[in-house]
Write a protein that holds these residues in place. Structure first.
Motif, PDB file in Angstrom:
ATOM      1  N   THR A   1       1.097  -1.135   0.122  1.00 13.24           N
ATOM      2  CA  THR A   1       0.467  -0.157   0.163  1.00 13.24           C
ATOM      3  C   THR A   1       1.187   1.058   0.256  1.00 13.24           C
TER       4      THR A   1
ATOM      5  N   GLU B   1       2.468   2.027  -3.686  1.00 14.27           N
ATOM      6  CA  GLU B   1       1.673   2.554  -4.290  1.00 14.27           C
ATOM      7  C   GLU B   1       0.573   4.155  -3.941  1.00 14.27           C
ATOM      8  N   THR B   2       0.391   4.292  -2.564  1.00 12.27           N
ATOM      9  CA  THR B   2       0.421   5.285  -2.546  1.00 12.27           C
ATOM     10  C   THR B   2       1.040   6.987  -2.204  1.00 12.27           C
ATOM     11  N   ASP B   3       0.112   7.978  -2.337  1.00  9.13           N
ATOM     12  CA  ASP B   3       0.684   9.333  -2.772  1.00  9.13           C
ATOM     13  C   ASP B   3       0.640   9.435  -0.697  1.00  9.13           C
ATOM     14  N   GLN B   4       1.861   9.825  -0.106  1.00  5.56           N
ATOM     15  CA  GLN B   4       1.841   9.406   0.978  1.00  5.56           C
ATOM     16  C   GLN B   4       1.450  11.114   1.913  1.00  5.56           C
TER      17      GLN B   4
ATOM     18  N   GLY C   1      -3.036  10.618  -0.063  1.00  4.23           N
ATOM     19  CA  GLY C   1      -3.628   9.905  -0.489  1.00  4.23           C
ATOM     20  C   GLY C   1      -3.991   9.445  -1.348  1.00  4.23           C
TER      21      GLY C   1
ATOM     22  N   ASN D   1      -3.823   7.919  -5.565  1.00  6.42           N
ATOM     23  CA  ASN D   1      -2.798   6.624  -6.363  1.00  6.42           C
ATOM     24  C   ASN D   1      -1.649   7.522  -6.294  1.00  6.42           C
ATOM     25  N   ASN D   2      -0.521   7.191  -6.867  1.00  6.83           N
ATOM     26  CA  ASN D   2       1.140   7.223  -7.088  1.00  6.83           C
ATOM     27  C   ASN D   2       1.032   7.304  -8.243  1.00  6.83           C
TER      28      ASN D   2
ATOM     29  N   ALA E   1      -4.658   9.781  -9.284  1.00  5.20           N
ATOM     30  CA  ALA E   1      -3.056   9.674  -8.771  1.00  5.20           C
ATOM     31  C   ALA E   1      -2.789  10.996  -9.237  1.00  5.20           C
TER      32      ALA E   1
END
Length: 389
Positions: A222, A225-228, A231, A233-234, A300
């Motif tokens: 997770t 695959e996640t933009d911190q 939140g 998608n990256n 994203a």
């Protein structure tokens, strides 16, 4: 019985050390692993006290053994609570402490109260085990890929352990083994149960390790695959989804739309209010974009103030309507930040995949070109990509 207790103590100590090492290695689940390490250490000391029972008085031995055994089960439950982000009510600990004191008081009252001792111990021992089983069930329901065999292997050690306690209580009720409450004496049932428990420990620790490592791997996936910040998608997820959608287009001819967004004059927000407020703007815009996407879309953050939305099974008219709605909603929304309510606009480029698009790269190039034309034309607008960049 002494040999069985010595083996049990050694095995539990090994498990405690293994979980401690895992806690120091896997920083993401450090607290969980340390709690389970403390649980097995408590169990190891408990078995060790039974092994060296001749050194202690009856009072100190039985109270210490009962306390350490229950602590073992409670710490396992606490580790599962942390893992599943739940919290046990505080009254549980008061209940357990009161129960342990009552057990010792009943033991001091004489053998006539042995049934109540066993019944109360069974109750306070089975509660954390049942709570742990419930937490496992939550995890297994979430982890839908688990096979029936894996589920059985994970839950069976807990079920068998609780069954042993209940069978022990039943034997005392029937008067078959009135001395079973005294572990240091070692009735036949205690010896058999201890040996069975030795076998089940391996399976139980495998269950915990499966949940621990599975959860850690899922969390790492997770995070990758996640933009911190937002939140969303990256870029990695968007590129994978684009490749999948483009492959479907080449197979079936089902077209998709690609919407590229860039916030207007975002640098001025950072320069005027600071990067902290800029981050709040990005998070607020991400929330607005989430409300504008369909269930089938992929949204994203591609980097900086640039976002992208993939709209499967979409034609030109539908993509333009969606993009214009995003442009309007973003521009009309008050974004709440530490600097007060701010507004920001966005420039958008829209590209619909064409038969001439041999790869994802060409679709993205046309979408970026349309975005650039929207910037040049005055910003806060939507432009449709040409057939060639």
């Amino acid at each position: 019985m002494n040999i069985a207790m010595a083996s049990l103590s050694a095995q539990l100590a090994i498990y405690a050390l293994a979980w401690l090492l895992m806690g120091l290695t896997f920083q993401l689940r450090r607290k969980v692993a340390i709690l389970w390490s403390a649980a097995w250490f408590s169990g190891a000391v408990c078995a060790l006290l039974v092994f060296v029972s001749g050194t202690f008085s009856a009072f100190s031995l039985d109270l210490a053994v009962n306390t350490l055994a229950i602590c073992c089960f409670l710490l396992i439950q606490q580790g599962m609570d942390v893992f599943t982000r739940q919290r046990s009510p505080r009254w549980v600990f008061v209940f357990v402490l009161t129960g342990l004191l009552l057990i010792e008081g009943l033991r001091q009252a004489g053998p006539a109260w042995i049934l109540w001792q066993v019944a109360l111990f069974t109750l306070i021992a089975c509660y954390p085990l049942a709570a742990t089983l419930a937490r496992m069930a939550v995890w297994l329901r979430h982890e839908r890929k688990s096979s029936f065999g894996m589920v059985a292997l994970i839950v069976s050690p807990l079920v068998v352990t609780m069954a042993l306690f209940l069978v022990r209580l039943l034997l005392v009720v029937r008067g078959t083994t009135p001395d079973t409450v005294q572990f240091s004496q070692g009735s036949d049932f205690d010896v058999i149960a201890t040996m069975l428990f030795l076998l089940m420990l391996g399976g139980f620790n495998f269950s915990l390790a499966t949940i621990f490592l599975g959860g850690t791997i899922e969390r790492l996936r997770t995070m990758s695959e996640t933009d911190q910040l937002t939140g969303l998608n990256n870029r990695r997820v968007m590129m994978r989804r684009l490749e999948e959608e483009h492959a479907r287009f080449l197979r079936s001819g089902h077209r998709y739309g690609l919407i590229s967004l860039d916030l207007d004059h975002f640098k001025q927000v950072n320069d005027t209010y600071g990067h902290g407020v800029g981050d709040q703007v990005l998070r607020a815009v991400a929330d607005v974009l989430k409300r504008c996407q369909r269930n089938t879309d992929t949204l994203a953050r591609m980097g900086g103030e640039e976002f992208m939305l993939l709209a499967p099974l979409t034609e030109e008219a539908g993509a333009m309507i969606q993009a214009q709605r995003i442009c309007r909603v973003v521009g009309e929304t008050d974004l709440h930040t530490d600097a007060g309510s701010l507004r920001i606009t966005t420039s958008i480029g829209v590209a619909i995949v064409l038969a001439t698009d041999t790869s994802v790269k060409t679709v993205m190039t046309r979408s970026d070109a349309a975005l650039y034309r929207a910037k040049v034309a005055g910003r806060n607008r939507v432009e449709l990509a040409h057939s060639a960049p």
